[in-house]
Structures are given as C-alpha cells and as structure tokens.
Design an enzyme around this catalytic site. Structure first.
Site, PDB file in Angstrom:
ATOM      1  N   TRP A  60       0.991  -1.711   0.219  1.00  7.27           N
ATOM      2  CA  TRP A  60      -0.656  -0.123  -0.053  1.00  7.27           C
ATOM      3  C   TRP A  60       0.787   1.257   0.140  1.00  7.27           C
ATOM      4  O   TRP A  60       1.621   1.160   0.918  1.00  7.27           O
ATOM      5  CB  TRP A  60      -0.606   0.111   1.518  1.00  7.27           C
ATOM      6  CG  TRP A  60      -1.601   1.201   1.188  1.00  7.27           C
ATOM      7  CD1 TRP A  60      -1.656   2.988   1.872  1.00  7.27           C
ATOM      8  CD2 TRP A  60      -3.191   1.644   1.304  1.00  7.27           C
ATOM      9  NE1 TRP A  60      -1.716   3.508   1.856  1.00  7.27           N
ATOM     10  CE2 TRP A  60      -2.709   3.325   1.301  1.00  7.27           C
ATOM     11  CE3 TRP A  60      -4.202   1.447   0.421  1.00  7.27           C
ATOM     12  CZ2 TRP A  60      -4.465   3.314   1.493  1.00  7.27           C
ATOM     13  CZ3 TRP A  60      -5.205   1.535   0.364  1.00  7.27           C
ATOM     14  CH2 TRP A  60      -5.250   2.665   0.829  1.00  7.27           C
TER      15      TRP A  60
ATOM     16  N   ASP B 225      -0.341   9.746   0.625  1.00  8.90           N
ATOM     17  CA  ASP B 225      -0.293  10.300  -0.008  1.00  8.90           C
ATOM     18  C   ASP B 225       1.518  10.513  -0.534  1.00  8.90           C
ATOM     19  O   ASP B 225       2.146  10.315   0.585  1.00  8.90           O
ATOM     20  CB  ASP B 225      -0.242  11.250   1.151  1.00  8.90           C
ATOM     21  CG  ASP B 225      -1.425  11.272   2.088  1.00  8.90           C
ATOM     22  OD1 ASP B 225      -2.184  10.443   1.549  1.00  8.90           O
ATOM     23  OD2 ASP B 225      -1.341  11.835   3.074  1.00  8.90           O
TER      24      ASP B 225
ATOM     25  N   GLN C 115       3.690   7.899   2.003  1.00  8.53           N
ATOM     26  CA  GLN C 115       2.885   7.024   2.733  1.00  8.53           C
ATOM     27  C   GLN C 115       3.249   5.727   2.358  1.00  8.53           C
ATOM     28  O   GLN C 115       2.314   5.521   1.317  1.00  8.53           O
ATOM     29  CB  GLN C 115       2.172   7.219   3.351  1.00  8.53           C
ATOM     30  CG  GLN C 115       1.394   8.671   3.819  1.00  8.53           C
ATOM     31  CD  GLN C 115       2.144   8.883   5.912  1.00  8.53           C
ATOM     32  OE1 GLN C 115       1.545   8.727   6.345  1.00  8.53           O
ATOM     33  NE2 GLN C 115       3.329   9.165   5.721  1.00  8.53           N
TER      34      GLN C 115
ATOM     35  N   ARG D  43      -2.738  17.770  11.708  1.00  7.04           N
ATOM     36  CA  ARG D  43      -1.530  17.314  11.159  1.00  7.04           C
ATOM     37  C   ARG D  43      -1.146  17.416   9.643  1.00  7.04           C
ATOM     38  O   ARG D  43      -1.643  18.711   9.240  1.00  7.04           O
ATOM     39  CB  ARG D  43      -2.413  15.412  10.536  1.00  7.04           C
ATOM     40  CG  ARG D  43      -3.258  14.747   9.974  1.00  7.04           C
ATOM     41  CD  ARG D  43      -3.943  13.733  10.003  1.00  7.04           C
ATOM     42  NE  ARG D  43      -5.098  13.731   9.399  1.00  7.04           N
ATOM     43  CZ  ARG D  43      -6.162  13.967  10.168  1.00  7.04           C
ATOM     44  NH1 ARG D  43      -6.664  14.321  11.226  1.00  7.04           N
ATOM     45  NH2 ARG D  43      -7.372  13.033   8.837  1.00  7.04           N
TER      46      ARG D  43
ATOM     47  N   GLU E 119      -7.044  18.360   5.447  1.00  2.00           N
ATOM     48  CA  GLU E 119      -5.695  17.344   5.593  1.00  2.00           C
ATOM     49  C   GLU E 119      -4.741  18.046   4.537  1.00  2.00           C
ATOM     50  O   GLU E 119      -5.231  18.256   3.494  1.00  2.00           O
ATOM     51  CB  GLU E 119      -5.585  16.433   5.079  1.00  2.00           C
ATOM     52  CG  GLU E 119      -6.861  15.206   5.861  1.00  2.00           C
ATOM     53  CD  GLU E 119      -7.293  13.989   6.137  1.00  2.00           C
ATOM     54  OE1 GLU E 119      -6.839  13.501   6.506  1.00  2.00           O
ATOM     55  OE2 GLU E 119      -7.187  13.676   4.411  1.00  2.00           O
TER      56      GLU E 119
HETATM   57  N1  DQQ Z   1      -2.557  10.386   4.734  1.00  5.20           N
HETATM   58  C1  DQQ Z   1      -2.226  10.748   6.237  1.00  5.20           C
HETATM   59  C2  DQQ Z   1      -2.435  11.998   6.633  1.00  5.20           C
HETATM   60  C3  DQQ Z   1      -3.358  12.480   6.072  1.00  5.20           C
HETATM   61  C4  DQQ Z   1      -4.081  11.336   5.286  1.00  5.20           C
HETATM   62  C5  DQQ Z   1      -1.664   9.327   6.821  1.00  5.20           C
HETATM   63  C6  DQQ Z   1      -4.768  12.025   4.293  1.00  5.20           C
HETATM   64  O1  DQQ Z   1      -1.214  12.061   8.103  1.00  5.20           O
HETATM   65  O2  DQQ Z   1      -4.282  13.191   6.925  1.00  5.20           O
HETATM   66  O3  DQQ Z   1      -1.739   7.982   5.486  1.00  5.20           O
HETATM   67  O4  DQQ Z   1      -4.438  11.187   2.606  1.00  5.20           O
END
Ligand code: DQQ
Length: 480
Positions: free
Chosen positions: A40, A43, A59, A160, A225
């Site tokens: 997977w 972001d 990510q 965040r 976000e």
């Molecule tokens: N994905 C991250 C967060 C964000 C979100 C976590 C947005 O930091 O807010 O994987 O897709």
C-alpha cells in the site's frame, strides 16, 4: 507492448505476500507512473529537489496492500519521471511520538541540512528529522515532538500534515485542522529554528456547506488534510484535501493571513493528498496520490494499492490556475501512433475536438473489441461538466462504476483540448490546461484497448489527434 515491472525495487522496499511474477503480469499495474514494488501507498510526502535530484517520499505500509503502520518510503529521480527506489526513510519508533505511524509532512533545507517535518501519532504531534546529506539516512530529533498538541483552548477536528516555508529568517508552518460545525482550517505557527514553534492564528478558516455534517470530519469538510501554501505570481495558493477531493483557494497573503478570492478543484477524480515540491525555484510542481477504484478485497488480492501522479506544473493565467503535465514527461514518449492503429493501455493522447452540435463530445477509451467494456470521457455542454463515465469500464464487479465529473465550461468557439495519459488502470486527464480528472479503471478483457471519438445527440469532429506509446520506466532504469 511487453509488460515490465518495478520488481527490481524489491531489495529496497520490503515485499509482502504477493509473488513478484503475479505483480509483473498484472495488466492493471501502471508502467510509467511511480509506485512501490508491492503493498500500500498513499500521500506523497516531502517532495524536494536537492543536489540535482528529485526526491519523493510517500506514505507506505510494508505489511500489505491496505492502509496502516505508516512509514515514509523514498524514491529518487534525475528528471521526475525515471525513478529508483531507496531504502525506507522513516519508520515508527517504538515508544516514540510516532510509534503508531509516521504520517504526512514536508521537507525543507535548513541552512544546508535536509529536514523533514511530519506528524507522529497517537496523539497527533509534529516531529522533525534531519539527514546528513543524501537524504537516505534520517535522524529523528531527540526532543520530538516539536509541537505536542493543538493550541490550548482550541477544539480541533485534527492536527496533522505540516507544510513549512521560510519568510526572511522566520520559518512558518501550516498544519491541517478544522472546527466541528464550522469547517476546515489551517493553523499557522512560526519558528526561528524548526524546533521551537509559536502558534500565531488560523492562516484561514473554511466554511461548511449547510447540512454537510458527517461522522468523519474529513468527509464533511470540517477537517482539511495536507495543506500546501505557496506563492504563485502575485497571488498565494492554498491546496487542501477534504471531502475526498483536492481543492485550491487562490487569494492574497498579507500580515500572515490568507484571504481567498477564488476557489476551484485541483482534480475531480481519484486523486488526493496533493503536495508541491520544495526547492524548485519558480517552478511549482504538484504531486498527488492516485487512489484506487476497486474494492479493498481486490486491492489486497492484487498485492498493491496506490500510485503517485505524474508531475503537474502549476502556473497562474490571469485569475486562473493553469495545470499541465511537466514537460519532462515527454521523455517517456515512444512510437508515435497514427491513423487507425491507435490502441493501448500505455499511451499519451493529445486531441482537439470541436463538439459541433453534439451536447456530449469527447473520447471513448479502453474499448473492448466486442464493446463489452469502454470508458467515456466527454464534455457535457448542457450540464457544464467534464465527465468520465465508468459504468461500462469493467465487467469485473469489484471495480467502481461511478460517474466522475467536475464543473467545466468551454468558451464560445473554444475546442475541447484533451491531454490524456493511459497507464494500466490509470487515466490522467488534462482538459484545456485548466481542468484535471484522474480516473481508475480495471477492464477485465486483455484487448480492451480501443480509442475512438465519442459524440452523442449530434455531430462532433476531431480537429487534431496525436498519440504515442509510452515507455515503461523499466526495472533496469529504476535500479541504475
Ligand atoms: N493520510 C495520512 C495523514 C493524512 C492522510 C495518513 C491524508 O497524515 O491526513 O496516512 O490522506
């Protein structure tokens, strides 16, 4: 076209259960977009140009093709299109403020030192890590978190995804947030050293659509976000991800407050968590996460999920945000196709269509020889929309069939100019340099590759048409 795959990345990024041979043969896996060897991703994080190379972090879940256990994976490129995967940049530290995940953030150069600022969870805090130089080894700041909680007295829906920039000798940080019943917000901090932060005020606060309340504040727009904030010509652009799409607000920035003047969509399809690259001078290069359009079970079974978009260059044309693929993408062009032989699932297409008297005009893509599958991309004159109709995209029931559209209006006599990238399950669409929609489609038939003009209710004509096969960013290039 012979299918190749990114499997040479295996040494750098831990693999999960999906066997390499299956991934290599998977016709839905993109061939010239960046994506991990398996598992997977979501972001894009901290994209930055540094010492002649473009770095992308994102990510990543090393355990499988589902969200969780967030790490920052890392890839590097000389040109933003040919990538090489590098070892994992950041992993959660047991007992540390990011023990439950290294969430999204940004990268800056602090007096010559590459530095990332990211969100550690749980709870959501802002953390810092630095690298000695080549961005492969990262040292987390011993004093993390650098911001341990949202400002006292504020009841926020989230805290965040920091974005950091410098004004004079002061660092500014925008943190994604929001307020229940009101709307999303970006909280603004300042610092002299990236370690000690002082809360100033909301950079801007959004307003909710009436009745938009939902359990998850991201779905209702009560939480923004991945904010990104940047100068563009004489204006400033704020990009936020919320309500499952990426929006922009264009306006003026003075006294450390942002006053939006116009707003619009960055992308109207399967695209999220966009962020611009830092340290690229005057160029504004945007990256997004191309989300999947099939069931979670299908993603797990495939062994991979998520793709990084092509680099998208942003400019300002009057009061309009212009969006185009970065010119570097042209280096992927292979054989030029013409006439009747245009077919494929790894193509770039540029066409100009005169809608004539047809209320709907555009292209049909990924057409099966027996027409059992096809995807329609068209301008809807009456609805003033640019739409992708996926209702016949796949005979596989696990694939999404939903319509995807966004507001789009052609001027009087203006042709529809489509610039489209097909890559396995990805269709990235640029229309008239001012509208983008990314769709994900999963045709079941191996020969669902046809391309044709689409018109309904009248006659449209093709003014021009160009297409190229695109070269896979093959394993050897990725590891060299
Ligand atoms: N994905 C991250 C967060 C964000 C979100 C976590 C947005 O930091 O807010 O994987 O897709």
């Amino acid at each position: 076209m012979r299918r190749r795959d990114f499997l040479a990345l295996a040494g750098a990024v831990p693999l999960a259960a999906a066997p390499a041979s299956r991934l290599a043969a998977d016709a839905h896996r993109p061939q010239y977009h960046l994506l991990p060897a398996a598992n997977w991703m979501n972001d894009p994080n901290g994209p930055i140009y540094w010492q002649g190379q473009y770095h992308m972090f994102y990510q990543y879940n090393p355990n499988g093709a589902y969200w969780g256990d967030m790490h920052w994976a890392h890839a590097v490129s000389p040109d933003m299109v040919h990538w090489k995967h590098l070892p994992m940049a950041l992993a959660p530290t047991p007992g540390g403020p990011d023990k439950d995940g290294v969430f999204s953030g940004c990268a800056v150069i602090d007096n010559g030192t590459p530095t990332v600022i990211y969100t550690g969870v749980n709870p959501e805090t802002q953390c810092v890590a630095t690298s000695g130089g080549n961005l492969t080894e990262w040292k987390k700041f011993a004093g993390n978190p650098v911001v341990a909680a949202p400002p006292a007295g504020l009841e926020t829906t989230g805290f965040r995804d920091p974005a950091v920039w410098k004004e004079g000798d002061t660092w500014l940080m925008a943190v994604g947030s929001g307020f229940r019943g009101k709307g999303g917000a970006v909280l603004l901090y300042e610092s002299k050293d990236l370690h000690h932060w002082n809360y100033l005020h909301p950079l801007v606060t959004g307003t909710m659509r009436p009745g938009a309340g939902a359990k998850d504040p991201v779905d209702s727009g009560e939480m923004w976000e991945c904010p990104d904030f940047l100068p563009i010509d004489s204006k400033h652009l704020l990009i936020v991800s919320t309500e499952r799409v990426v929006k922009y607000l264009l306006g003026s920035y003075a006294d450390r407050r942002f006053r939006p003047e116009t707003t619009g969509g960055i992308d109207h399809g399967s695209y999220y968590a966009a962020r611009t690259m830092t340290n690229t001078g005057d160029r504004r290069i945007l990256w997004g996460w191309l989300t999947e359009g099939r069931s979670a079970a299908a993603q797990r079974a495939a062994g991979w999920s998520g793709v990084v978009s092509l680099p998208r260059e942003l400019k300002l044309l009057g009061a309009q945000v212009q969006m185009r693929p970065a010119e570097e993408v042209e280096s992927l062009r292979g054989k030029r196709l013409g006439g009747d032989d245009v077919a494929g699932d790894c193509l770039e297409i540029r066409t100009e269509i005169d809608p004539g008297d047809a209320p709907r005009a555009g292209l049909r893509l990924r057409i099966a020889p027996d027409r059992s599958e096809q995807t329609l991309v068209y301008y809807d004159r009456d609805q003033k929309l640019l739409s992708v109709d996926r209702s016949q995209s796949s005979t596989d029931p696990s694939a999404d069939r939903g319509m995807q559209s966004g507001p789009f209006l052609l001027g009087r006599g203006e042709p529809l100019r489509l610039h489209i990238f097909l890559d396995g399950s990805v269709i990235e669409i640029f229309a008239n340099d001012r509208f983008c929609l990314t769709a994900r489609v999963y045709p079941a038939g191996p020969r669902s590759t046809g391309v044709a003009l689409h018109a309904s209710g009248g006659t449209a004509s093709m003014v021009s048409f160009e297409a190229w096969e695109m070269r896979p960013i093959s394993a050897d290039r990725l590891t060299s």
